[in-house]
Design a protein around this motif. Structure first.
Motif, short mmCIF file in Angstrom:
data_model
loop_
_atom_site.label_atom_id
_atom_site.label_comp_id
_atom_site.label_asym_id
_atom_site.label_seq_id
_atom_site.Cartn_x
_atom_site.Cartn_y
_atom_site.Cartn_z
N SER A 54 1.00 -1.30 0.16
CA SER A 54 0.01 0.03 0.12
C SER A 54 1.17 1.30 -0.10
O SER A 54 0.33 2.31 -0.62
N GLY A 55 1.82 1.21 0.52
CA GLY A 55 2.83 2.39 0.59
C GLY A 55 3.32 2.59 -0.66
O GLY A 55 3.60 3.87 -1.04
N LEU A 56 3.76 1.55 -1.43
CA LEU A 56 4.18 1.71 -2.97
C LEU A 56 3.06 2.53 -3.83
O LEU A 56 3.45 3.27 -4.72
N PHE A 57 1.76 2.14 -3.27
CA PHE A 57 0.68 3.04 -4.36
C PHE A 57 0.72 4.23 -3.74
O PHE A 57 0.39 5.01 -4.60
N LEU A 58 0.72 4.41 -2.31
CA LEU A 58 0.76 5.99 -1.97
C LEU A 58 1.96 6.59 -2.68
O LEU A 58 1.79 7.78 -2.77
N GLN A 59 3.29 6.18 -2.49
CA GLN A 59 4.22 6.84 -3.07
C GLN A 59 3.80 7.29 -4.41
O GLN A 59 4.42 8.26 -4.96
N SER A 60 3.47 6.54 -5.30
CA SER A 60 2.98 6.93 -6.86
C SER A 60 1.84 7.40 -7.03
O SER A 60 1.50 7.56 -8.23
N LYS A 61 0.93 7.86 -6.02
CA LYS A 61 -0.25 8.41 -6.20
C LYS A 61 -0.60 9.52 -7.12
O LYS A 61 -1.32 9.76 -7.89
N LYS A 62 0.57 10.54 -7.01
CA LYS A 62 0.54 11.80 -8.08
C LYS A 62 0.87 11.46 -9.49
O LYS A 62 0.79 12.11 -10.37
N HIS A 63 1.49 10.12 -9.62
CA HIS A 63 1.85 9.58 -11.04
C HIS A 63 0.90 8.54 -11.66
O HIS A 63 1.41 8.23 -12.51
N VAL A 81 -13.72 21.51 -9.24
CA VAL A 81 -14.29 22.67 -9.77
C VAL A 81 -13.26 23.83 -10.12
O VAL A 81 -12.61 24.23 -9.32
N ASP A 82 -13.48 24.36 -11.21
CA ASP A 82 -12.97 25.55 -11.50
C ASP A 82 -13.09 26.63 -10.69
O ASP A 82 -14.59 27.09 -10.66
N LEU A 83 -12.19 27.40 -9.74
CA LEU A 83 -12.62 28.58 -8.96
C LEU A 83 -12.84 29.76 -9.65
O LEU A 83 -13.42 30.79 -8.90
N GLY A 84 -12.52 29.92 -10.85
CA GLY A 84 -13.01 31.06 -11.47
C GLY A 84 -14.45 31.32 -12.28
O GLY A 84 -15.02 31.90 -12.24
N SER A 85 -14.68 29.90 -12.69
CA SER A 85 -16.02 29.94 -13.37
C SER A 85 -17.12 29.21 -12.68
O SER A 85 -18.13 29.07 -13.09
N GLY A 86 -16.53 28.14 -11.81
CA GLY A 86 -17.45 27.18 -11.13
C GLY A 86 -17.87 26.07 -11.96
O GLY A 86 -18.83 25.25 -11.49
N ARG A 87 -17.20 25.90 -13.17
CA ARG A 87 -17.31 24.61 -13.97
C ARG A 87 -16.66 23.50 -13.60
O ARG A 87 -15.86 23.74 -12.92
N VAL A 88 -17.27 22.36 -13.63
CA VAL A 88 -16.82 21.05 -13.13
C VAL A 88 -15.53 20.62 -14.09
O VAL A 88 -16.13 20.64 -15.37
N LEU A 89 -14.42 20.39 -13.73
CA LEU A 89 -13.32 20.16 -14.54
C LEU A 89 -13.26 18.74 -14.62
O LEU A 89 -13.00 18.16 -15.87
N GLN A 90 -13.63 17.87 -13.59
CA GLN A 90 -13.19 16.51 -13.73
C GLN A 90 -14.19 15.69 -12.52
O GLN A 90 -14.23 16.43 -11.62
N THR A 91 -14.58 14.66 -12.85
CA THR A 91 -15.00 13.79 -11.97
C THR A 91 -14.43 12.33 -12.11
O THR A 91 -14.14 11.87 -13.24
N ALA A 92 -13.81 11.77 -10.95
CA ALA A 92 -13.11 10.70 -10.99
C ALA A 92 -13.25 10.02 -9.72
O ALA A 92 -13.16 10.64 -8.42
N TYR A 93 -13.09 8.34 -9.68
CA TYR A 93 -12.96 7.98 -8.28
C TYR A 93 -11.51 8.21 -7.66
O TYR A 93 -10.49 7.97 -8.34
N ARG A 94 -11.54 8.22 -6.42
CA ARG A 94 -10.36 8.60 -5.64
C ARG A 94 -10.21 7.56 -4.67
O ARG A 94 -10.83 7.15 -3.75
N ARG A 95 -9.03 6.67 -4.94
CA ARG A 95 -8.60 5.48 -4.39
C ARG A 95 -7.57 5.67 -3.16
O ARG A 95 -7.31 4.71 -2.25
N SER A 96 -7.07 6.96 -3.25
CA SER A 96 -5.90 7.05 -2.41
C SER A 96 -6.25 7.11 -0.88
O SER A 96 -5.69 6.65 0.21
#
Length: 161
Positions: A28-37, A102-117
């Motif tokens: 699990s530490g290996l997964f967390l180490q690479s979460k940004k990639h 969410v875009d802080l300038g326009s309020g537009r939704v930029l992305q929805t995705a499942y977060r496993r971290s």
């Protein structure tokens, strides 16, 4: 019995006892180490428009409600929000495990995705299995055992010199 023989026996037996929690922590530490990639673990962070937020919390909630499949009705459906003004984005982590950016300038939704971290982190610290009992009663002692294994291993390495 000499100290070196006793050290080897202790090293041998405590490593066996800590093997299962340690492999869980390592993987699990290996997964967390690479979460940004690795987007499978944590969604890629998008950039919004501007660096000064033009919308407030109410507008963020309104934006979250525009994504029907997220089923957001009230703040009770939101776990937490990470506001990144320098990147122009707010990342809302929902109670259902999804992240909505969410875009802080326009309020537009930029992305929805499942977060496993977050799930992987609870597995990593042991709280996923049975709460504080495994976290403090099994995984913390296993971490201490790894420290003892490192110390005894370093002793075994140093003695020949």
């Amino acid at each position: 019995m000499s100290y070196n023989v006793l050290n080897r026996r202790i090293h041998y037996w405590i490593s066996f006892g800590a093997a299962v929690p340690m492999i869980v922590m390592i993987i699990s530490g290996l997964f967390l180490q690479s979460k940004k990639h690795w987007a499978w673990v944590q969604p890629v962070e998008h950039r919004g428009t501007g660096t000064t937020p033009a919308i407030g919390l109410d507008e963020i909630l309104t934006s979250l409600k525009t994504v029907p499949e997220m089923n957001v009705q009230t703040w009770d459906d939101v776990n937490r929000i990470d506001v990144r003004p320098g990147r122009g984005v707010a990342k809302a982590w929902l109670m259902n495990g999804y992240e909505v950016q969410v875009d802080l300038g326009s309020g537009r939704v930029l992305q929805t995705a499942y977060r496993r971290s977050d799930l992987i982190e609870t597995i990593h610290d042991g709280s996923f299995f049975a709460g504080d009992w495994t976290k403090l009663g099994l995984f913390l002692p296993s971490g201490i055992v790894v420290l003892l294994l490192w110390l005894s291993g370093m002793w075994m390495w140093w003695v020949p010199f």
